[in-house]
Design a protein around this motif. Structure first.
Motif, short mmCIF file in Angstrom:
data_model
loop_
_atom_site.label_atom_id
_atom_site.label_comp_id
_atom_site.label_asym_id
_atom_site.label_seq_id
_atom_site.Cartn_x
_atom_site.Cartn_y
_atom_site.Cartn_z
N ALA A 12 0.81 -1.22 0.00
CA ALA A 12 0.00 0.00 0.00
C ALA A 12 0.85 1.27 0.00
CB ALA A 12 -0.93 0.00 1.21
N ILE A 13 2.10 1.16 0.45
CA ILE A 13 2.99 2.32 0.43
C ILE A 13 4.07 2.18 -0.63
CG2 ILE A 13 2.54 3.00 2.81
CD1 ILE A 13 5.16 1.64 3.62
N LEU A 30 8.25 -7.87 1.09
CA LEU A 30 9.46 -7.13 1.49
C LEU A 30 9.64 -7.16 3.00
CD1 LEU A 30 11.75 -5.17 0.38
CD2 LEU A 30 10.30 -3.35 1.31
N VAL A 31 10.85 -7.52 3.45
CA VAL A 31 11.22 -7.43 4.86
C VAL A 31 11.86 -6.07 5.06
CG1 VAL A 31 12.53 -8.44 6.75
CG2 VAL A 31 11.58 -9.92 4.98
N SER A 32 11.13 -5.17 5.67
CA SER A 32 11.63 -3.81 5.86
C SER A 32 12.86 -3.83 6.76
CB SER A 32 10.54 -2.92 6.48
OG SER A 32 9.43 -2.83 5.62
#
Length: 227
Positions: A105-106, A112-114
């Motif tokens: 959403a961003i 994805l592992v932030s």
């Protein structure tokens, strides 16, 4: 020293039947055992089911045993491609993905592992080659492929197809990818071996086949430790 990580006691049963337990520690929910197999010492950790228990157990493992040279996750998994991975076949991860991480959403890619900004969590190729050699020694011929993990046991075809489509993963479990994530940030060589316990009727097949599938994985792990 090598270490073996499993989510459930049933996934440790074969190795424990062949090993002597020399020491046991409790680290949060995780049970961590110093074991000996035909004179070869190794660490066996039973993490508990799901991503949170798996993550915390691998972190505890690295803190308690900083000199570990490897971590091999073994256990059972569900097939996302029955032709490629039928019942009781095995897969050695080429990479791992947390399929239920989603900050798209961003603008991020799914999975994805932030922080480390990876979708595909890497494995140690040398360690994976050792696992494949061990599998062949006991008569198994594992596939290489992506394993994905999430905190849901999916039995419906729609979700299985979605995960396979979105990530290209051949098998799904609930622990391997978060283990890989924590091993990665702690610079611990990691590999994952899973044997298929459920392929078409997942809910029914798992109950019938998990013990046999876990034993196959355990025999491969035994050969791996004795190399």
């Amino acid at each position: 020293m090598d270490s073996i990580a499993v989510a459930m006691e049933k996934e440790a049963a074969y190795l424990l039947s062949k090993s002597q337990i020399k020491e046991t520690k409790q680290a949060g929910f995780a049970k961590i055992m110093l074991c000996s197999l035909k004179g070869k010492d190794y660490i066996l950790v039973v993490t508990g089911i799901g991503k949170a228990f798996a993550s915390s157990a691998i972190e505890a493992l690295t803190l308690l045993y900083p000199s570990l040279t490897s971590c091999l996750n073994i256990g059972v998994a569900g097939s996302l491609d029955v032709k490629a991975l039928p019942l009781f076949s095995s897969i050695v991860a080429s990479s791992l993905i947390e399929h239920d991480l989603d900050t798209s959403a961003i603008g991020d890619p799914k999975g994805l592992v932030s922080g480390i900004n990876l979708v595909s969590l890497p494995v140690d190729e040398s360690l994976s080659s050792r696992v494949i050699a061990a599998a062949k020694k006991v008569g198994e011929n594992p596939r290489r492929g992506i394993i994905s993990s999430g905190d849901t046991f999916y039995a419906d075809e729609a979700n299985k197809k979605r995960i396979h489509r979105d990530f290209g993963s051949l098998a799904s479990d609930m622990e391997a990818a978060p283990m890989a994530q924590i091993a990665y940030v702690n610079h611990l060589p990691f590999a994952s071996l899973r044997t298929i316990s459920d392929a078409e009727n997942n809910g029914e097949e798992y109950a019938k086949n998990a013990e046999k599938a876990a034993t196959i994985a355990g025999k491969i792990a035994e050969a791996f430790l004795l190399q």
